[in-house]
Structures are given as structure tokens and as C-alpha cells.
Design an enzyme around this catalytic site. Structure first.
Site, PDB file in Angstrom:
ATOM      1  N   CYS A 139       0.829  -1.197   0.000  1.00  0.00           N
ATOM      2  CA  CYS A 139       0.000   0.000   0.000  1.00  0.00           C
ATOM      3  C   CYS A 139       0.872   1.259   0.000  1.00  0.00           C
ATOM      4  CB  CYS A 139      -0.980  -0.043   1.170  1.00  0.00           C
ATOM      5  SG  CYS A 139      -2.336   1.150   1.040  1.00  0.00           S
ATOM      6  N   HIS A 192      -3.383  -5.731   0.895  1.00  0.00           N
ATOM      7  CA  HIS A 192      -2.679  -5.960   2.160  1.00  0.00           C
ATOM      8  C   HIS A 192      -2.573  -7.446   2.493  1.00  0.00           C
ATOM      9  CE1 HIS A 192      -2.479  -1.800   3.917  1.00  0.00           C
ATOM     10  NE2 HIS A 192      -3.407  -1.596   2.996  1.00  0.00           N
ATOM     11  N   GLU A 239      -0.672  -8.759   4.771  1.00  0.00           N
ATOM     12  CA  GLU A 239      -0.537  -8.917   6.228  1.00  0.00           C
ATOM     13  C   GLU A 239      -1.886  -8.903   6.931  1.00  0.00           C
ATOM     14  OE1 GLU A 239      -1.132  -4.539   5.930  1.00  0.00           O
ATOM     15  OE2 GLU A 239      -0.179  -6.090   4.704  1.00  0.00           O
TER      16      GLU A 239
END
Length: 276
Positions: free
Chosen positions: A106, A235, A237
Site C-alpha cells: 500500500c 494488504h 498482512e
């Protein structure tokens, strides 16, 4: 001697995903996953040379003022380390030359693009050849997206993948190459690692909401020609366990580990087999 994988996540100036990224690194098998404020590097109290896997996390770097991550890019490129003639960019160039890994998510992806680290067609990691700008819809997008993986890409992080499902949350995620020639070179070299797609993982360049920001050619993630530098707007994660999935209470077929963890596992596997 055991091969110790040392990851670092740079924090500060508006990032807010560093803890999730560090947790993903640990779950994937990193022996060390430090969160280090950028000020520690600039003060000379931490060095990139001590790590193998550099993570540039998401957030609102410098409040997204002056363009997404542009101020942060200038800081990393031009700031001198206190009490030294060395710049942090000197350590970064050594890091890349030593065959280590960098992933930007990002805001971190925006940072890599603004620094010229991606797409780096022809191996030029110092000249900006693309940008990330405002979503076509003119608003912040917070949704889950399907992503088609280019299996012919040299990307270390996506080995063995065909398609993944990850969340996006950004207001400036539209990837735009500097020219048609840059895009053609990226496509020819399979540097467009991830593209937004429909649920059957058929790519789309135009349709909203499958392409949430209007990225040219539906590009969601990019690597350099070595495959060791990688950036993406979604994302990973944020999906490292099944309970992160929006349908985890209704879909009994979900595996315990989320698809986002695969990126970090591939990184650790590559480092243990190739770099250490």
C-alpha cells in the site's frame, strides 16, 4: 550454524500497519522481525545491513500530503545519516546489490514506486517510471479483491500461486506507467505480478468494483526484473489467518492460514535457500 532470517519493518511518519507486518513475518518463519522507527536509521542506531528482508508498511505516510509517499521517498533518498557521510539510500543500494528482499504494501508500494525501485525496467532502480494516483472513483476504497497472479513472473513472493483474495484500503491506488513503452516492457518481462480480477480470476482492466481504483491494465502489484523487489496495493498482512477472512464464520472450507501469509513464507524460503 542455523540460518537466521532477520526481517525489519520501518515505522514512523504515519505508517500504521507495522505490527501486522511484523506478525506476518514471524508467522512465516522469520527468526527476527524488528519494528524500527525511521529516526533510528537516520540517527545511525540501526542499519539495513543487519537485515535480510525489508518491509515498507502501509498507512498514511506523511499524511499523504504532496502526493502519496512522495515526501517519504525524498526522505529515504536524500537524508544523511547523523554523524556520517553516508545516506540511507547508500545502505539501500547495498541491500539490493546483496540479493536481499524488499516488499512494500500500500503506502510502502507507493514509496517504492516514487523512489524508482519499481518497476525499474532495465534494472534502473533510481529513476521513477510510474506513479500511483487518486482512485478513479474519487474516494477511499475499503473492500476485498480477487487478484490474478502471473505465473511467469520472476517474483520471489508469488511462487506457486495462481490467484489470491486480499483486502484493499486506499484512496490513491491507481497504478499508472509513465508511458505506453514502460507498460509494454513491464508486460513483456512479466513484471505486472498481480492484476485485479473477477472471482474466477479472469483479469479485468476496467470494471469497478473488481478493479477498485482504475489502475491501468488492472495492475495491483509489481516486481522488478530480479523478482526480489515487490510492491502491491492490497494488504497480505491483513489475511494471515482464517479468522481474518470476511466469511470465516460461514465458510467451513477455509484453511487455518490465510492467503496473505504465502507471500511471507515464500520470502523466508527464498532467503534460507539462496541468500543465507
Amino acid at each position: 550454524m542455523a540460518k537466521t532470517v532477520r526481517a525489519v519493518v520501518i515505522s514512523g511518519n504515519g505508517t500504521n500497519c507495522e505490527r501486522e507486518v511484523a506478525a506476518a513475518c514471524r508467522l512465516a518463519g522469520c527468526d527476527v522481525a524488528d519494528i524500527v522507527h525511521i529516526a533510528e536509521f537516520l540517527a545511525g542506531r540501526a542499519r539495513l545491513d543487519d537485515y535480510h528482508f525489508l518491509n515498507l508498511a502501509g498507512g498514511f505516510l506523511d499524511g499523504d500530503d504532496l502526493g502519496s509517499a512522495k515526501a517519504g521517498a525524498n526522505r529515504l533518498l536524500h537524508a544523511r545519516i547523523q554523524g556520517s557521510e553516508e545516506h540511507l539510500s547508500d545502505q539501500l543500494r547495498r541491500f539490493i546489490a546483496d540479493g536481499k528482499l524488499i516488499m512494500g504494501v500500500c503506502n510502502g508500494f507507493q514509496l517504492m514506486v516514487k523512489m524508482g525501485l519499481l518497476p525499474a525496467v532495465g534494472g534502473d532502480h533510481q529513476s521513477q517510471s510510474a506513479t500511483l494516483t487518486f482512485n478513479d472513483g474519487g474516494r477511499f476504497e475499503d473492500r476485498w479483491t480477487h487478484l490474478k497472479v502471473d505465473s511467469a513472473s520472476p517474483c520471489v513472493f508469488t511462487r506457486g500461486m495462481d490467484g489470491v483474495y486480499l483486502p484493499v484500503r486506499h484512496g490513491e491506488g491507481k497504478f499508472v506507467p509513465a508511458s505506453d513503452e514502460v507498460l509494454a516492457a513491464m508486460e513483456k518481462r512479466h513484471l505486472c505480478v498481480l492484476k485485479y480480477s473477477d472471482p474466477s480470476f479472469q483479469t479485468t482492466a476496467l470494471d469497478y468494483p473488481a478493479n477498485p481504483n482504475g489502475s491501468v491494465a488492472g495492475i495491483a502489484g509489481v516486481c522488478d526484473e530480479s523478482g526480489r523487489l515487490f510492491g502491491l496495493m492490497p494488504h497480505p498482512e491483513a489475511y494471515v489467518h482464517r479468522t481474518h477472512h470476511p466469511r470465516w464464520t460461514r465458510d467451513s472450507g477455509l484453511s487455518e492460514e490465510g492467503m496473505g501469509l504465502w507471500f511471507y513464507q515464500n520470502a523466508v524460503r527464498f532467503l534460507r535457500e539462496t541468500v543465507l
